[in-house]
Design a protein around this motif. Structure first.
Motif, PDB file in Angstrom:
ATOM      1  N   ASP A 266      12.755 -14.577  -1.151  1.00 26.07           N
ATOM      2  CA  ASP A 266      13.744 -13.539  -1.450  1.00 26.07           C
ATOM      3  C   ASP A 266      13.634 -13.094  -2.911  1.00 26.07           C
ATOM      4  OD1 ASP A 266      14.910 -13.419   1.142  1.00 26.07           O
ATOM      5  OD2 ASP A 266      16.083 -15.220   0.706  1.00 26.07           O
ATOM      6  N   GLU A 267      13.355 -14.036  -3.808  1.00 30.33           N
ATOM      7  CA  GLU A 267      13.246 -13.715  -5.233  1.00 30.33           C
ATOM      8  C   GLU A 267      12.037 -12.821  -5.504  1.00 30.33           C
ATOM      9  OE1 GLU A 267      13.580 -16.924  -4.036  1.00 30.33           O
ATOM     10  OE2 GLU A 267      15.723 -17.048  -4.495  1.00 30.33           O
ATOM     11  N   ILE A 268      10.918 -13.130  -4.906  1.00 31.84           N
ATOM     12  CA  ILE A 268       9.708 -12.317  -5.108  1.00 31.84           C
ATOM     13  C   ILE A 268       9.936 -10.910  -4.570  1.00 31.84           C
ATOM     14  CG2 ILE A 268       7.305 -12.024  -4.370  1.00 31.84           C
ATOM     15  CD1 ILE A 268       7.122 -15.159  -4.520  1.00 31.84           C
ATOM     16  N   ILE A 269      10.572 -10.812  -3.416  1.00 31.00           N
ATOM     17  CA  ILE A 269      10.866  -9.488  -2.854  1.00 31.00           C
ATOM     18  C   ILE A 269      11.779  -8.710  -3.796  1.00 31.00           C
ATOM     19  CG2 ILE A 269      12.086  -8.289  -0.989  1.00 31.00           C
ATOM     20  CD1 ILE A 269      10.882 -10.437   0.914  1.00 31.00           C
ATOM     21  N   ALA A 270      12.839  -9.352  -4.277  1.00 29.48           N
ATOM     22  CA  ALA A 270      13.812  -8.664  -5.148  1.00 29.48           C
ATOM     23  C   ALA A 270      13.236  -8.335  -6.523  1.00 29.48           C
ATOM     24  CB  ALA A 270      15.066  -9.523  -5.298  1.00 29.48           C
ATOM     25  N   GLN A 271      12.461  -9.237  -7.096  1.00 27.69           N
ATOM     26  CA  GLN A 271      12.018  -9.065  -8.475  1.00 27.69           C
ATOM     27  C   GLN A 271      10.677  -8.351  -8.616  1.00 27.69           C
ATOM     28  OE1 GLN A 271      12.138 -13.027 -10.117  1.00 27.69           O
ATOM     29  NE2 GLN A 271      14.325 -13.219  -9.741  1.00 27.69           N
ATOM     30  N   GLU A 272       9.822  -8.421  -7.608  1.00 26.13           N
ATOM     31  CA  GLU A 272       8.494  -7.815  -7.721  1.00 26.13           C
ATOM     32  C   GLU A 272       8.277  -6.665  -6.732  1.00 26.13           C
ATOM     33  OE1 GLU A 272       5.232 -10.626  -7.800  1.00 26.13           O
ATOM     34  OE2 GLU A 272       6.518 -12.164  -8.697  1.00 26.13           O
ATOM     35  N   LEU A 273       8.528  -6.931  -5.452  1.00 28.90           N
ATOM     36  CA  LEU A 273       8.208  -5.939  -4.425  1.00 28.90           C
ATOM     37  C   LEU A 273       9.143  -4.733  -4.458  1.00 28.90           C
ATOM     38  CD1 LEU A 273       6.557  -5.048  -1.971  1.00 28.90           C
ATOM     39  CD2 LEU A 273       8.078  -6.441  -0.552  1.00 28.90           C
ATOM     40  N   LEU A 274      10.448  -4.956  -4.413  1.00 32.64           N
ATOM     41  CA  LEU A 274      11.382  -3.832  -4.340  1.00 32.64           C
ATOM     42  C   LEU A 274      11.325  -2.903  -5.555  1.00 32.64           C
ATOM     43  CD1 LEU A 274      14.438  -5.408  -2.504  1.00 32.64           C
ATOM     44  CD2 LEU A 274      12.716  -3.828  -1.610  1.00 32.64           C
ATOM     45  N   PRO A 275      11.166  -3.411  -6.779  1.00 35.25           N
ATOM     46  CA  PRO A 275      10.995  -2.476  -7.902  1.00 35.25           C
ATOM     47  C   PRO A 275       9.763  -1.579  -7.756  1.00 35.25           C
ATOM     48  CG  PRO A 275      11.608  -4.636  -8.734  1.00 35.25           C
ATOM     49  CD  PRO A 275      11.334  -4.791  -7.261  1.00 35.25           C
ATOM     50  N   LEU A 276       8.679  -2.125  -7.210  1.00 35.73           N
ATOM     51  CA  LEU A 276       7.484  -1.303  -6.981  1.00 35.73           C
ATOM     52  C   LEU A 276       7.713  -0.280  -5.869  1.00 35.73           C
ATOM     53  CD1 LEU A 276       4.572  -3.853  -7.331  1.00 35.73           C
ATOM     54  CD2 LEU A 276       4.946  -1.804  -8.696  1.00 35.73           C
ATOM     55  N   VAL A 277       8.440  -0.675  -4.839  1.00 34.39           N
ATOM     56  CA  VAL A 277       8.772   0.266  -3.758  1.00 34.39           C
ATOM     57  C   VAL A 277       9.618   1.408  -4.319  1.00 34.39           C
ATOM     58  CG1 VAL A 277      10.032   0.549  -1.575  1.00 34.39           C
ATOM     59  CG2 VAL A 277       8.564  -1.453  -1.920  1.00 34.39           C
ATOM     60  N   ALA A 278      10.586   1.073  -5.162  1.00 36.25           N
ATOM     61  CA  ALA A 278      11.425   2.108  -5.779  1.00 36.25           C
ATOM     62  C   ALA A 278      10.600   3.036  -6.658  1.00 36.25           C
ATOM     63  CB  ALA A 278      12.539   1.448  -6.605  1.00 36.25           C
ATOM     64  N   LYS A 279       9.648   2.489  -7.362  1.00 35.31           N
ATOM     65  CA  LYS A 279       8.767   3.312  -8.209  1.00 35.31           C
ATOM     66  C   LYS A 279       7.924   4.251  -7.360  1.00 35.31           C
ATOM     67  CE  LYS A 279       5.221   2.915 -11.753  1.00 35.31           C
ATOM     68  NZ  LYS A 279       4.325   2.058 -12.484  1.00 35.31           N
ATOM     69  N   ILE A 280       7.395   3.750  -6.249  1.00 32.36           N
ATOM     70  CA  ILE A 280       6.600   4.585  -5.352  1.00 32.36           C
ATOM     71  C   ILE A 280       7.466   5.705  -4.774  1.00 32.36           C
ATOM     72  CG2 ILE A 280       5.440   4.597  -3.096  1.00 32.36           C
ATOM     73  CD1 ILE A 280       4.425   1.751  -3.788  1.00 32.36           C
ATOM     74  N   GLU A 281       8.684   5.370  -4.376  1.00 32.44           N
ATOM     75  CA  GLU A 281       9.603   6.380  -3.826  1.00 32.44           C
ATOM     76  C   GLU A 281       9.947   7.443  -4.872  1.00 32.44           C
ATOM     77  OE1 GLU A 281      11.782   3.549  -0.499  1.00 32.44           O
ATOM     78  OE2 GLU A 281      12.741   3.838  -2.437  1.00 32.44           O
ATOM     79  N   ALA A 282      10.082   7.042  -6.115  1.00 33.25           N
ATOM     80  CA  ALA A 282      10.407   7.990  -7.185  1.00 33.25           C
ATOM     81  C   ALA A 282       9.244   8.923  -7.482  1.00 33.25           C
ATOM     82  CB  ALA A 282      10.815   7.212  -8.446  1.00 33.25           C
TER      83      ALA A 282
ATOM     84  N   VAL B 276       0.870  -1.170   0.000  1.00 31.17           N
ATOM     85  CA  VAL B 276       0.000   0.000   0.000  1.00 31.17           C
ATOM     86  C   VAL B 276       0.910   1.224   0.000  1.00 31.17           C
ATOM     87  CG1 VAL B 276      -1.824   1.233   1.238  1.00 31.17           C
ATOM     88  CG2 VAL B 276      -1.766  -1.276   1.275  1.00 31.17           C
ATOM     89  N   ASP B 277       0.675   2.158  -0.923  1.00 31.72           N
ATOM     90  CA  ASP B 277       1.534   3.341  -0.988  1.00 31.72           C
ATOM     91  C   ASP B 277       1.143   4.363   0.082  1.00 31.72           C
ATOM     92  OD1 ASP B 277      -0.605   4.889  -1.996  1.00 31.72           O
ATOM     93  OD2 ASP B 277       0.122   4.833  -4.051  1.00 31.72           O
ATOM     94  N   GLY B 278       1.893   5.437   0.162  1.00 29.87           N
ATOM     95  CA  GLY B 278       1.672   6.449   1.192  1.00 29.87           C
ATOM     96  C   GLY B 278       0.339   7.164   1.093  1.00 29.87           C
ATOM     97  N   LYS B 279      -0.296   7.082  -0.065  1.00 30.83           N
ATOM     98  CA  LYS B 279      -1.618   7.701  -0.245  1.00 30.83           C
ATOM     99  C   LYS B 279      -2.750   6.734   0.080  1.00 30.83           C
ATOM    100  CE  LYS B 279       0.267  10.631  -3.846  1.00 30.83           C
ATOM    101  NZ  LYS B 279       0.488  10.729  -5.271  1.00 30.83           N
ATOM    102  N   GLY B 280      -2.378   5.501   0.441  1.00 35.82           N
ATOM    103  CA  GLY B 280      -3.397   4.507   0.780  1.00 35.82           C
ATOM    104  C   GLY B 280      -3.915   3.724  -0.403  1.00 35.82           C
ATOM    105  N   ILE B 281      -3.171   3.725  -1.515  1.00 36.86           N
ATOM    106  CA  ILE B 281      -3.573   2.989  -2.722  1.00 36.86           C
ATOM    107  C   ILE B 281      -2.881   1.625  -2.730  1.00 36.86           C
ATOM    108  CG2 ILE B 281      -3.616   3.008  -5.259  1.00 36.86           C
ATOM    109  CD1 ILE B 281      -5.277   5.274  -3.930  1.00 36.86           C
TER     110      ILE B 281
END
Length: 181
Positions: free
Chosen positions: A163-179, A147-152
């Protein structure tokens, strides 16, 4: 020749074509994944007690402001035990707040489980009867939502995190949200 004599053959050919189409479409590797209708939409509102202090309630609006990963688990869930070390390592990285969502579990059992395996969660919400889970589309454990900071709701994963799911799916989305901030 009568057309009715061809009817069984035509029916057989149509059924065979339908079967072939189903086999062709099931070749996708994520065929078991059920897309969440919540992706891209506001996270459902809730007010749930905190597992460690049931008198204290947390709402969705309390969590908005910074992104978080909500992890659905239960002490009765075998796959949650497999996922737990991965989730603990991720939580220790402090890359993202990790919120526990204890689902359909007796509080005493959940507390004992956390005592035994460790508590990686910033806070653990307790949904003993599973009522709030219905709005989230939760149908099993483990499940995880980003869930992003806006609640979406930005992402949902059904099954244990690796570890693979976190590295390949979750972390790229977190980086996109941060950007996007």
């Amino acid at each position: 020749m009568k057309p009715s004599r061809w009817l069984p053959l035509v029916a057989f050919v149509l059924l065979a074509a339908l079967l072939a189409a189903g086999v062709w479409m099931s070749r996708k590797p994520d065929r078991d994944a059920i897309p969440s209708p919540l992706i891209g939409k506001p996270a459902p509102a809730f007010v749930l007690p905190v597992l460690h202090d049931p008198a204290y309630k947390v709402s969705m609006s309390d969590l908005v402001g910074q992104p978080f990963l909500m992890n659905v688990w239960g002490s009765w869930c075998v796959e949650c035990r497999i996922e737990h070390p991965v989730l603990t390592r991720f939580a220790e990285s402090k890359r993202l707040r990790v919120v526990g969502y204890n689902w359909k579990d007796e509080p005493a059992d959940a507390l004992r489980w956390l005592e035994q395996f460790g508590n990686p969660f910033m806070v653990v919400l307790s949904d003993v009867e599973g009522r709030a889970a219905i709005d989230w589309g939760i149908y099993g454990a483990p499940e995880s939502f980003l869930v992003d900071g806006k609640g979406i709701v930005r992402w949902k994963h059904v099954g244990p995190l690796t570890d693979e799911i976190i590295a390949q799916e979750l972390l790229p989305l977190v980086a996109k949200i941060e950007a996007e901030r």
